[in-house]
Design an enzyme around this catalytic site. Structure first.
Site, PDB file in Angstrom:
ATOM      1  N   LYS A   1      -3.946   3.670   5.910  1.00 38.52           N
ATOM      2  CA  LYS A   1      -3.952   2.210   6.070  1.00 38.52           C
ATOM      3  C   LYS A   1      -2.701   1.760   6.813  1.00 38.52           C
ATOM      4  CE  LYS A   1      -6.239   0.924   1.677  1.00 38.52           C
ATOM      5  NZ  LYS A   1      -6.056   0.133   0.437  1.00 38.52           N
TER       6      LYS A   1
ATOM      7  N   TYR B   1     -13.018   8.521   3.776  1.00 37.41           N
ATOM      8  CA  TYR B   1     -14.435   8.822   4.009  1.00 37.41           C
ATOM      9  C   TYR B   1     -14.819   8.818   5.490  1.00 37.41           C
ATOM     10  CZ  TYR B   1     -14.850   7.964  -1.038  1.00 37.41           C
ATOM     11  OH  TYR B   1     -14.716   8.023  -2.406  1.00 37.41           O
ATOM     12  N   ASP B   2     -13.861   8.637   6.390  1.00 37.40           N
ATOM     13  CA  ASP B   2     -14.183   8.506   7.817  1.00 37.40           C
ATOM     14  C   ASP B   2     -15.061   9.633   8.383  1.00 37.40           C
ATOM     15  OD1 ASP B   2     -13.029   6.034   8.263  1.00 37.40           O
ATOM     16  OD2 ASP B   2     -11.104   6.851   8.931  1.00 37.40           O
TER      17      ASP B   2
ATOM     18  N   HIS C   1     -14.085  -2.265   9.171  1.00 34.73           N
ATOM     19  CA  HIS C   1     -13.901  -3.235   8.087  1.00 34.73           C
ATOM     20  C   HIS C   1     -12.476  -3.801   8.112  1.00 34.73           C
ATOM     21  CE1 HIS C   1     -13.006   0.845   7.153  1.00 34.73           C
ATOM     22  NE2 HIS C   1     -12.570   0.633   5.924  1.00 34.73           N
TER      23      HIS C   1
ATOM     24  N   THR D   1       0.840  -1.194   0.000  1.00 37.71           N
ATOM     25  CA  THR D   1       0.000   0.000   0.000  1.00 37.71           C
ATOM     26  C   THR D   1       0.871   1.238   0.000  1.00 37.71           C
ATOM     27  OG1 THR D   1      -1.809   1.172   1.111  1.00 37.71           O
ATOM     28  CG2 THR D   1      -0.155   0.176   2.537  1.00 37.71           C
TER      29      THR D   1
ATOM     30  N   ASN E   1      -0.972   4.011   0.931  1.00 41.88           N
ATOM     31  CA  ASN E   1      -1.917   4.816   1.704  1.00 41.88           C
ATOM     32  C   ASN E   1      -1.447   4.892   3.159  1.00 41.88           C
ATOM     33  OD1 ASN E   1      -4.178   5.381   3.435  1.00 41.88           O
ATOM     34  ND2 ASN E   1      -5.487   5.168   1.643  1.00 41.88           N
TER      35      ASN E   1
ATOM     36  N   ASP F   1      -7.593  -4.090  -0.292  1.00 50.70           N
ATOM     37  CA  ASP F   1      -8.432  -3.292  -1.178  1.00 50.70           C
ATOM     38  C   ASP F   1      -9.742  -3.014  -0.461  1.00 50.70           C
ATOM     39  OD1 ASP F   1      -8.110  -2.036  -3.813  1.00 50.70           O
ATOM     40  OD2 ASP F   1     -10.071  -2.954  -4.186  1.00 50.70           O
TER      41      ASP F   1
END
Ligand code: ITT
Ligand code: NA
Length: 197
Positions: free
Chosen positions: A12, A153-154, A179, A7, A9, A69
Site C-alpha cells: 500500500k 491477492y494481485d 480500487h 498502514t 503494509n 482498509d
C-alpha cells in the site's frame, strides 16, 4: 506537505507514494513511527476499520492521517474474505491466504469466479469530521497465479478489460484502474473543500 498513512503494509505504501508524490505530498507510514501502537481492527465494515486506524493515529500524533482498509469480496463465497482479507488463512501471510482462496474455489467454474476489490479511505485530522471515500474494481479469480508485481491477492485477480492479472500490471497501470487508485481520485475530488473547512 507530509501525509502520514496509518498502514504497515509496504505494498500500500508504495502505491500511495506514486499516487500522492505527483500532487506534491510526501508520504510517511507507521513503518517510520515504530513507537506508535498497533490499532486493532474491531470494526464490522471497511469504513469502521479505516476510521479506527486514521482517527486513533491522528488523535495520538495530532497530525492529519490517512488510512486504507481494503479487501477482496468473492461472489461465490458470499462476499468473503471481505474485511477479513488480511487474516483469511493466516494473519498477513499472502501465500497462505492465496492458497486458501484457490482451494475454496477449486470446483467453481470460470464464469462464476467473479469478485470485487474494495478500498475505503479515511482522512482524519484533529478537531474535524473525517473525510471518507471508496473505490472498487471488478474482476475474476484465476485458477493459477499470474505475474510478479503488486502484493496480496494481485496474482489471482484477473482484470478482463486489460486481459491481465493485477500482478501483471505496472504500478502506474494498476493505480489507474485499481480500487485504491479510484478511491484516491474520489478522495481528492473532495479534499480541498474539506481541508479548507
Ligand atoms: P494496514 O491495516 O496496516 O493498512 P493490512 O495489510 O492489514 O495493512 P487491510 O487490513 O486493509 O490491510 O487488509 C487488506 C488485505 O487485502 C490484505 O491481505 C492485503 O494483502 C489485501 N489487499 C489490499 N489491497 C490489495 C491490493 O491492491 N492488491 C492485492 N491485495 C490487496
Ligand atoms: Na490491517
Amino acid at each position: 506537505d507530509v501525509i502520514l498513512i496509518a498502514t504497515k503494509n509496504e505494498g500500500k505504501a508504495t502505491e500511495f507514494k506514486r499516487l500522492f508524490n505527483p500532487l506534491g505530498f510526501k508520504i510517511t507510514t507507521l513503518l517510520d513511527y515504530p513507537e506508535l501502537p498497533d490499532v486493532e481492527e474491531t470494526g464490522k465494515t471497511f469504513e469502521e476499520n479505516a476510521k479506527l486506524k486514521a482517527e486513533t493515529i491522528s488523535n495520538l500524533t495530532k497530525l492529519p492521517v490517512l488510512a486504507d482498509d481494503s479487501g477482496l469480496m468473492v461472489d461465490a463465497l458470499g462476499g468473503r474474505p471481505g474485511i477479513f482479507s488480511a487474516r483469511y488463512a493466516r494473519d498477513h501471510d499472502d501465500a497462505a491466504n492465496n492458497a486458501k482462496l484457490l482451494h475454496e474455489l477449486t470446483d467453481v467454474p470460470k464464469e462464476k469466479r467473479t469478485a470485487t476489490f474494495h478500498t475505503t479511505l479515511v482522512f482524519a485530522r484533529p478537531g474535524s469530521e473525517s473525510l471518507v471515500a471508496d473505490g472498487e474494481v471488478a474482476g475474476l479469480i484465476l485458477g493459477i497465479p499470474r505475474g510478479d508485481n503488486g502484493f496480496g491477492y494481485d496474482p489471482l485477480f484477473y482484470v478482463p478489460e486489460l486481459d491481465k492479472s493485477m500482478a501483471e500490471l505496472t504500478e502506474t497501470e494498476k493505480n489507474k484502474i485499481s480500487h485504491r487508485g479510484r478511491a484516491t481520485v474520489n478522495l481528492m475530488s473532495e479534499f480541498n473543500d474539506w481541508w479548507e473547512k
